[in-house]
Design an enzyme around this catalytic site. Structure first.
Site, PDB file in Angstrom:
ATOM      1  N   SER A 151      78.659  28.451   4.575  1.00 48.26           N
ATOM      2  CA  SER A 151      78.850  29.792   5.093  1.00 48.26           C
ATOM      3  C   SER A 151      79.650  29.639   6.379  1.00 48.26           C
ATOM      4  O   SER A 151      79.201  28.973   7.311  1.00 48.26           O
ATOM      5  CB  SER A 151      77.476  30.408   5.366  1.00 48.26           C
TER       6      SER A 151
ATOM      7  N   LYS B  29      81.919  30.460   1.607  1.00 43.76           N
ATOM      8  CA  LYS B  29      81.527  31.859   1.853  1.00 43.76           C
ATOM      9  C   LYS B  29      82.044  32.254   3.224  1.00 43.76           C
ATOM     10  O   LYS B  29      81.828  31.530   4.201  1.00 43.76           O
ATOM     11  CB  LYS B  29      79.997  31.953   1.770  1.00 43.76           C
TER      12      LYS B  29
ATOM     13  N   LYS C  62      82.014  34.964   6.274  1.00 43.49           N
ATOM     14  CA  LYS C  62      81.389  36.134   6.876  1.00 43.49           C
ATOM     15  C   LYS C  62      82.489  37.164   7.088  1.00 43.49           C
ATOM     16  O   LYS C  62      83.614  36.810   7.480  1.00 43.49           O
ATOM     17  CB  LYS C  62      80.754  35.753   8.222  1.00 43.49           C
TER      18      LYS C  62
ATOM     19  N   ASP D 101      80.252  37.570   2.796  1.00 41.88           N
ATOM     20  CA  ASP D 101      78.940  38.108   3.179  1.00 41.88           C
ATOM     21  C   ASP D 101      79.137  39.083   4.330  1.00 41.88           C
ATOM     22  O   ASP D 101      79.545  38.696   5.424  1.00 41.88           O
ATOM     23  CB  ASP D 101      78.015  36.951   3.603  1.00 41.88           C
TER      24      ASP D 101
ATOM     25  N   GLU E  67      78.299  39.599  -0.737  1.00 38.62           N
ATOM     26  CA  GLU E  67      76.879  39.577  -0.365  1.00 38.62           C
ATOM     27  C   GLU E  67      76.531  40.739   0.564  1.00 38.62           C
ATOM     28  O   GLU E  67      77.217  40.966   1.567  1.00 38.62           O
ATOM     29  CB  GLU E  67      76.600  38.223   0.318  1.00 38.62           C
TER      30      GLU E  67
ATOM     31  N   ASP F  56      70.891  40.036  -0.505  1.00 42.32           N
ATOM     32  CA  ASP F  56      70.215  39.135   0.436  1.00 42.32           C
ATOM     33  C   ASP F  56      69.141  39.947   1.169  1.00 42.32           C
ATOM     34  O   ASP F  56      68.002  40.074   0.696  1.00 42.32           O
ATOM     35  CB  ASP F  56      71.264  38.514   1.393  1.00 42.32           C
TER      36      ASP F  56
ATOM     37  N   LYS G 164      66.000  33.529   0.179  1.00 45.46           N
ATOM     38  CA  LYS G 164      65.657  32.851   1.429  1.00 45.46           C
ATOM     39  C   LYS G 164      64.141  32.860   1.489  1.00 45.46           C
ATOM     40  O   LYS G 164      63.528  33.938   1.479  1.00 45.46           O
ATOM     41  CB  LYS G 164      66.213  33.607   2.639  1.00 45.46           C
TER      42      LYS G 164
ATOM     43  N   GLY H 157      70.654  30.269   3.699  1.00 41.36           N
ATOM     44  CA  GLY H 157      70.310  29.480   4.877  1.00 41.36           C
ATOM     45  C   GLY H 157      70.152  30.390   6.074  1.00 41.36           C
ATOM     46  O   GLY H 157      70.662  31.515   6.083  1.00 41.36           O
TER      47      GLY H 157
HETATM   48  O1  OSB Z   1      73.197  36.345   5.783  1.00 41.65           O
HETATM   49  O2  OSB Z   1      73.168  34.426   4.906  1.00 41.65           O
HETATM   50  C1  OSB Z   1      73.095  35.131   5.918  1.00 41.65           C
HETATM   51  C2  OSB Z   1      72.821  32.904   9.018  1.00 41.65           C
HETATM   52  C3  OSB Z   1      71.979  33.654   9.806  1.00 41.65           C
HETATM   53  C4  OSB Z   1      71.541  34.865   9.345  1.00 41.65           C
HETATM   54  C5  OSB Z   1      71.951  35.341   8.094  1.00 41.65           C
HETATM   55  C6  OSB Z   1      72.787  34.589   7.288  1.00 41.65           C
HETATM   56  C7  OSB Z   1      73.258  33.363   7.791  1.00 41.65           C
HETATM   57  C8  OSB Z   1      74.201  32.524   7.062  1.00 41.65           C
HETATM   58  C9  OSB Z   1      74.236  31.070   7.438  1.00 41.65           C
HETATM   59  O3  OSB Z   1      75.001  32.921   6.252  1.00 41.65           O
HETATM   60  C10 OSB Z   1      73.737  30.189   6.373  1.00 41.65           C
HETATM   61  C11 OSB Z   1      73.543  28.800   6.889  1.00 41.65           C
HETATM   62  O4  OSB Z   1      74.539  28.071   6.919  1.00 41.65           O
HETATM   63  O5  OSB Z   1      72.405  28.428   7.266  1.00 41.65           O
HETATM   64 MG    MG Z   2      73.563  36.823   3.719  1.00 40.81          MG
END
Ligand code: OSB
Ligand code: MG
Length: 368
Positions: free
Chosen positions: A135, A161, A163, A188, A213, A238, A262, A290
């Site tokens: 991510s 992925k 953001k 995402d 996402e 999510d 998660k 994550g």
């Molecule tokens: O939405 O998946 C998410 C990190 C913090 C809060 C929300 C998210 C995320 C990530 C990071 O996308 C995922 C990771 O590399 O741990």
């Molecule tokens: Mg997410």
């Protein structure tokens, strides 16, 4: 068994690189860890609540408070046989799923050690390796993003992925697709859009994204179904999936075609397994999300990802992407083909470096 002691700690751990999402920038993590003891065995759980209530309504301080005043007293000194007993013990407390998950997951880890099996095996895992994605946060410039992607693709990660948020979306996707037409690419939004953006989002179909996402509100899956009908790209849910009933309702409605699990968001391994099973019943693949975890939460995510319906690369990646020094040994590494090997030794399969944890602990409290 009876849990005789619960040790709570808060760690202060700087991230190796800042992480930016549509809800803000994280430069370092405050992390609540719990260590439980029973019959001379100890096990750990990590609470994934953030520094602020921006991803969810939980945060480190609320999780600390609930763990200390509500959850620990319900868990201590009662006869339990496995982590599956935790949801009923915690049932009276509404919400606070990330706090509940830390304790429940520690009980699963302890049970795995007692039985001499790996946590993955205890959870019902069947994979010996798991496919990994990354991510990538919003970057100061598009050039910086391209460099990051270059590094992660070269490292072997199987899915990238991005953001995204209004202003950091279609132009970025176009640049990335121009350079990498064939990689597995997803985005995402962490709830950065509304239904007014439906046409804008529908136009992303041309980028051949694996999924989008949580484009809409964090607590919605009704209007996600409206959006899913208007676009070809699969929506992945999510934030809005809190438990297996949400998963069933969302899949019945057609709110999305992929679920990010998660374990903290759904309240622990028991509920994560239930979400996994509902998705499987619908023929919908899941992957493991994550939350910028330390090695302890990461080890738990690896174990969960070994279940059969975790069919897509997850956001479980190498320790060094987050930390200059992780608190487990060995640190989590990813092979050049983008896989993590699932440990087969009893429990979490990684040693906890108590000395490193001690060095970054900023508060601790023990309950007996
Ligand atoms: O939405 O998946 C998410 C990190 C913090 C809060 C929300 C998210 C995320 C990530 C990071 O996308 C995922 C990771 O590399 O741990
Ligand atoms: Mg997410």
């Amino acid at each position: 068994m009876k849990i005789e002691a619960i040790h709570m700690r808060e760690l202060n751990m700087p991230l190796a690189h800042p992480f930016e999402t549509s809800f803000g920038i994280t430069t370092g993590r405050r992390i609540l860890l719990v260590e439980i003891e029973a019959e001379g065995v100890s096990a750990w759980g990590e609470c994934v609540a953030g520094e602020h209530p921006y991803f969810s309504d939980e945060m480190v301080d609320t999780a600390w408070h609930i763990t200390e005043t509500e959850l620990s007293p319900r868990l201590l000194n009662v006869e339990i046989s496995s982590g599956r007993d935790c949801p009923a013990l915690f049932e009276q407390v509404r919400g606070h799923r990330m706090a509940k998950a830390a304790l429940e997951n520690a009980v699963w880890e302890l049970d795995a050690q007692r039985q001499g099996v790996s946590l993955a095996k205890l959870l019902g895992g069947t994979r010996s390796t798991i496919p990994c994605g990354v991510s990538i946060g919003i970057q100061p410039t598009p050039e910086k993003l391209m460099e990051k992607i270059e590094t992660e693709v070269a490292a072997g990660y199987q899915r990238i992925k991005l953001k995204c948020k209004p202003g950091w979306d279609d132009r970025i996707f176009a640049m990335v697709r121009d350079r990498w037409p064939d990689i597995l690419l997803s985005c995402d939004a962490n709830s950065a859009y509304s239904l007014d953006d439906a046409n804008h989002i529908a136009a992303w179909d041309r980028f051949n994204l694996l999924m989008i996402e949580q484009p809409l509100w964090y607590d919605d899956f009704y209007f996600h179904a409206t959006l899913q009908k208007r676009i070809n790209t699969k929506i992945c849910l999510d934030e809005c999936i809190r438990n297996h009933r949400d998963a069933r309702a969302a899949l019945e409605l057609g709110s999305g075609k992929i679920i990010n699990i998660k374990v903290g968001r759904v309240g622990g391994f028991t509920e994560a397994l239930a979400v996994h099973d509902v998705a499987q019943e619908f023929g919908v693949p899941v992957w493991c999300g994550g939350m910028l975890e330390t090695g302890i939460g990461r080890a738990h995510n690896i174990a969960l990802s070994s279940l059969p319906n975790f069919k897509l690369p997850g956001d479980v990646s190498a320790s060094k992407r987050y930390w200059t020094q992780d608190i487990i040994e060995p640190e989590v590494t990813v092979s050049s083909s983008g896989e993590i090997t699932v440990p087969t030794t009893p429990g979490r399969g990684f040693e906890v470096r108590r000395d490193r944890i001690d060095a970054i602990t900023v508060r601790q409290h023990t309950l007996r």
